[in-house]
Design a protein around this motif. Sequence first.
Motif, PDB file in Angstrom:
ATOM      1  N   VAL A 178      34.454  48.826  37.239  1.00 27.40           N
ATOM      2  CA  VAL A 178      34.542  49.526  38.520  1.00 27.40           C
ATOM      3  C   VAL A 178      33.839  48.685  39.582  1.00 27.40           C
ATOM      4  N   ARG A 179      34.280  48.919  40.831  1.00 27.07           N
ATOM      5  CA  ARG A 179      33.678  48.201  41.957  1.00 27.07           C
ATOM      6  C   ARG A 179      33.117  49.208  42.949  1.00 27.07           C
ATOM      7  N   HIS A 180      31.865  49.002  43.337  1.00 28.23           N
ATOM      8  CA  HIS A 180      31.194  49.850  44.322  1.00 28.23           C
ATOM      9  C   HIS A 180      31.085  49.101  45.648  1.00 28.23           C
ATOM     10  N   ALA A 181      31.428  49.791  46.750  1.00 25.78           N
ATOM     11  CA  ALA A 181      31.230  49.250  48.098  1.00 25.78           C
ATOM     12  C   ALA A 181      30.594  50.346  48.942  1.00 25.78           C
ATOM     13  N   GLY A 182      29.530  50.005  49.621  1.00 25.16           N
ATOM     14  CA  GLY A 182      28.843  51.025  50.396  1.00 25.16           C
ATOM     15  C   GLY A 182      27.898  50.424  51.407  1.00 25.16           C
ATOM     16  N   VAL A 183      27.363  51.302  52.253  1.00 29.07           N
ATOM     17  CA  VAL A 183      26.406  50.892  53.289  1.00 29.07           C
ATOM     18  C   VAL A 183      25.238  51.870  53.293  1.00 29.07           C
ATOM     19  N   ILE A 241      22.761  56.154  50.847  1.00 31.30           N
ATOM     20  CA  ILE A 241      23.776  55.107  50.669  1.00 31.30           C
ATOM     21  C   ILE A 241      25.116  55.804  50.547  1.00 31.30           C
ATOM     22  N   SER A 242      26.029  55.480  51.425  1.00 27.29           N
ATOM     23  CA  SER A 242      27.350  56.093  51.431  1.00 27.29           C
ATOM     24  C   SER A 242      28.368  55.036  51.010  1.00 27.29           C
ATOM     25  N   GLY A 243      29.176  55.375  50.011  1.00 27.54           N
ATOM     26  CA  GLY A 243      30.117  54.377  49.527  1.00 27.54           C
ATOM     27  C   GLY A 243      31.270  54.966  48.758  1.00 27.54           C
ATOM     28  N   VAL A 244      32.084  54.065  48.222  1.00 27.67           N
ATOM     29  CA  VAL A 244      33.232  54.443  47.403  1.00 27.67           C
ATOM     30  C   VAL A 244      33.194  53.613  46.120  1.00 27.67           C
ATOM     31  N   MET A 245      33.817  54.169  45.093  1.00 29.71           N
ATOM     32  CA  MET A 245      33.935  53.485  43.811  1.00 29.71           C
ATOM     33  C   MET A 245      35.408  53.385  43.450  1.00 29.71           C
ATOM     34  N   LYS A 246      35.830  52.200  42.999  1.00 31.16           N
ATOM     35  CA  LYS A 246      37.234  51.985  42.632  1.00 31.16           C
ATOM     36  C   LYS A 246      37.302  51.492  41.198  1.00 31.16           C
ATOM     37  N   ASP A 247      38.202  52.086  40.430  1.00 36.66           N
ATOM     38  CA  ASP A 247      38.442  51.649  39.055  1.00 36.66           C
ATOM     39  C   ASP A 247      39.339  50.416  39.115  1.00 36.66           C
ATOM     40  N   ILE A 248      38.781  49.250  38.783  1.00 30.36           N
ATOM     41  CA  ILE A 248      39.535  47.995  38.850  1.00 30.36           C
ATOM     42  C   ILE A 248      39.785  47.438  37.453  1.00 30.36           C
ATOM     43  N   ASN A 249      39.760  48.299  36.439  1.00 34.99           N
ATOM     44  CA  ASN A 249      39.854  47.807  35.068  1.00 34.99           C
ATOM     45  C   ASN A 249      41.149  47.048  34.826  1.00 34.99           C
ATOM     46  N   ASP A 250      42.282  47.639  35.266  1.00 30.07           N
ATOM     47  CA  ASP A 250      43.577  46.981  35.033  1.00 30.07           C
ATOM     48  C   ASP A 250      43.626  45.649  35.757  1.00 30.07           C
ATOM     49  N   THR A 251      43.225  45.666  37.025  1.00 33.19           N
ATOM     50  CA  THR A 251      43.243  44.425  37.804  1.00 33.19           C
ATOM     51  C   THR A 251      42.295  43.397  37.219  1.00 33.19           C
ATOM     52  N   PHE A 252      41.103  43.859  36.845  1.00 36.36           N
ATOM     53  CA  PHE A 252      40.103  42.952  36.289  1.00 36.36           C
ATOM     54  C   PHE A 252      40.612  42.324  35.002  1.00 36.36           C
ATOM     55  N   LEU A 292      41.326  38.574  34.297  1.00 31.13           N
ATOM     56  CA  LEU A 292      40.628  37.930  33.199  1.00 31.13           C
ATOM     57  C   LEU A 292      41.612  37.205  32.291  1.00 31.13           C
ATOM     58  N   LEU A 293      42.723  37.869  31.965  1.00 29.11           N
ATOM     59  CA  LEU A 293      43.742  37.232  31.131  1.00 29.11           C
ATOM     60  C   LEU A 293      44.329  36.007  31.828  1.00 29.11           C
ATOM     61  N   LEU A 294      44.573  36.153  33.138  1.00 33.75           N
ATOM     62  CA  LEU A 294      45.125  35.030  33.888  1.00 33.75           C
ATOM     63  C   LEU A 294      44.135  33.863  33.910  1.00 33.75           C
ATOM     64  N   ASN A 295      42.873  34.181  34.180  1.00 32.27           N
ATOM     65  CA  ASN A 295      41.865  33.121  34.210  1.00 32.27           C
ATOM     66  C   ASN A 295      41.725  32.461  32.847  1.00 32.27           C
ATOM     67  N   ASN A 296      41.770  33.287  31.783  1.00 36.18           N
ATOM     68  CA  ASN A 296      41.693  32.732  30.431  1.00 36.18           C
ATOM     69  C   ASN A 296      42.880  31.833  30.155  1.00 36.18           C
ATOM     70  N   ALA A 297      44.070  32.280  30.588  1.00 35.60           N
ATOM     71  CA  ALA A 297      45.267  31.473  30.373  1.00 35.60           C
ATOM     72  C   ALA A 297      45.177  30.149  31.126  1.00 35.60           C
ATOM     73  N   LEU A 298      44.726  30.232  32.401  1.00 35.43           N
ATOM     74  CA  LEU A 298      44.578  29.004  33.186  1.00 35.43           C
ATOM     75  C   LEU A 298      43.515  28.098  32.585  1.00 35.43           C
ATOM     76  N   GLU A 299      42.432  28.724  32.124  1.00 34.07           N
ATOM     77  CA  GLU A 299      41.368  27.929  31.513  1.00 34.07           C
ATOM     78  C   GLU A 299      41.858  27.255  30.238  1.00 34.07           C
ATOM     79  N   ARG A 300      42.611  28.022  29.408  1.00 34.31           N
ATOM     80  CA  ARG A 300      43.152  27.426  28.183  1.00 34.31           C
ATOM     81  C   ARG A 300      44.113  26.292  28.512  1.00 34.31           C
ATOM     82  N   HIS A 301      44.944  26.516  29.560  1.00 34.32           N
ATOM     83  CA  HIS A 301      45.879  25.474  29.954  1.00 34.32           C
ATOM     84  C   HIS A 301      45.149  24.214  30.391  1.00 34.32           C
ATOM     85  N   GLU A 302      44.076  24.399  31.172  1.00 36.72           N
ATOM     86  CA  GLU A 302      43.307  23.250  31.633  1.00 36.72           C
ATOM     87  C   GLU A 302      42.598  22.576  30.469  1.00 36.72           C
ATOM     88  N   LEU A 303      42.075  23.391  29.541  1.00 33.29           N
ATOM     89  CA  LEU A 303      41.402  22.815  28.371  1.00 33.29           C
ATOM     90  C   LEU A 303      42.380  22.058  27.498  1.00 33.29           C
TER      91      LEU A 303
END
Length: 547
Positions: free
Chosen positions: A180-185, A196-207, A211-222
């Motif tokens: 999850v990601r928290h943003a607030g002021v 502190i007033s803020g919002v929380m967003k569930d970013i699990n799918d995006t994350f 992560l899979l994309l970064n792993n794939a790119l990292e594996r490709h580079e490796l």
Amino acid sequence: MKKNNPMKNKNNIVLLYITIGCIWVVLSDQVIAFLIDGMPVEDRALINSLKGFIFIAFSALLLHYLVNLYNKGKKRELDYLQQNLENSQKQQQQWYYAQKMAKIAGWEYFLQTDEVCWSDNLYALFGLEPNAAITPAAFFLEQIHPDDLAGFLAQHDKVVAEGEMDYIHRLKIDNDWHYVRHAGVVVYQDGRPYKISGVMKDINDTFNRELLLNNALERHELVNKATHDAIWDWELSANQVTWNSGLKQLFGYDHHQGCFIPEWWIEKMHPTDRKRVMNSINSFVKQANKRWEATYRVLCADGSYKYVFDQAYLLTDDDGTPKRIIGAVKDIDELKQKDEENRQLAEVVSKVKSGVVIKDTDGRISWVNSSFEKLSGYTLAELKGKLPREILHGPETSQATKDFIAASLKVNDFFNIEIVNYAKSGLPYWVEVNSTSIFDSQEQHSGYIDIVTEITERKKREERINEQNQTLKEIAWINSHEIRKPVASILGLTALAKITDNIQEKEEFYSRIDSCVKEMDEIIHQTSAKVNELMGKEEGNEETINE
């Protein structure tokens, strides 16, 4: 837009009534005085009476009008408020579902009281009712992943100090860990942090996708780094080739120059290889084969040539028309050099007169050269996979030497031994074995190499020399012990014979001297026989050698 109604306030109505009443009192007397001027007294009294009734009637009508006007204003206001309320509820509902779809929830954390105010969506994320009897702050901290809790608390202190929050951590939602990601002021009151007033967003799918994309790119580079490949993409319709960074790493050319025409790379091929490679790739495209590969030499930026292994895959349109070729060029120059070195080494090993035996880490034979095949009488097929003791040793093979070999193999130690082996024919022969361990490029033990030299003739010569030495030792012993005894006796008896005048004693001395002489003569004959025997063996060996 809402119209402003001055009669929506009761105080305004009272004020208006007083104002009109005062105006009536002031003006009505002047108007009546003007009207009744010159009238009879009776008429004046009647008009003054009518003034009161007119005021009452006017006041009643005015009040009625003002009250209606007030009621209409209140009704419009209530209608407006109702409409706003309905719109607000509708917008709130839309916002609720928008937040739910976006997996966003609002919250407020009051710093002084350590209380948290959640939106309904945040309660819903945890499967709780909005009126659930929990302590929000404590409950929320319990849902944070243990590995992220310390970081979250540190981020809280940082937010209070800096005024803004943007933090990602893991949170237990639906009995599973979600990013999850928290943003607030920070909201201040009287110059001090209040909440502190803020919002929380569930970013699990995006994350996870990132992560899979970064792993794939990292594996490709490796993979690129590990394989040292230069990847190329040839778009046939545009006749352009795009390279990755491997082009610079392997050959020294800058891949950032963009797209190259195919002729650029073709010109870099060695003139001897160029025609063969181009005929191969043209046939590959023409026949629309899926895979292609070739080995050739390429000119590098420093002017040297390297051997490369080039392989490619053809992409086609739905109708089978060749569209793109994606390939990978691998630098195999070092491998080719090693292959050449290995070829030369293999040629040398195959031609040396000494036997060469290569064994694995268990000591089993994996390869022998032709010289060892001739020496042992066994072929490589018969020896492969066997332990030397299983096929080469026999009755005369020293057990002590075999034990020494086994002990050396256990510690991967070099050894030099002489041992009796047996040929396939069953005949024994002596060999000198120089064995050493071999290691791969990672310094891991990979086996042993034995240099085997036949020393049968040398061992025979050594045996003859040992026999000669033994004979010489016997002769030397005879000379130093057997001959010395009679000589000493002769010398002693001769001395006694000189000093005695007794004829009988002299005869006795001379008789004993004669016995000593005979004994010495026998010793000399024995020595001569041994010398003759030794000389006879030497002549026989010379005849054998000459033959």
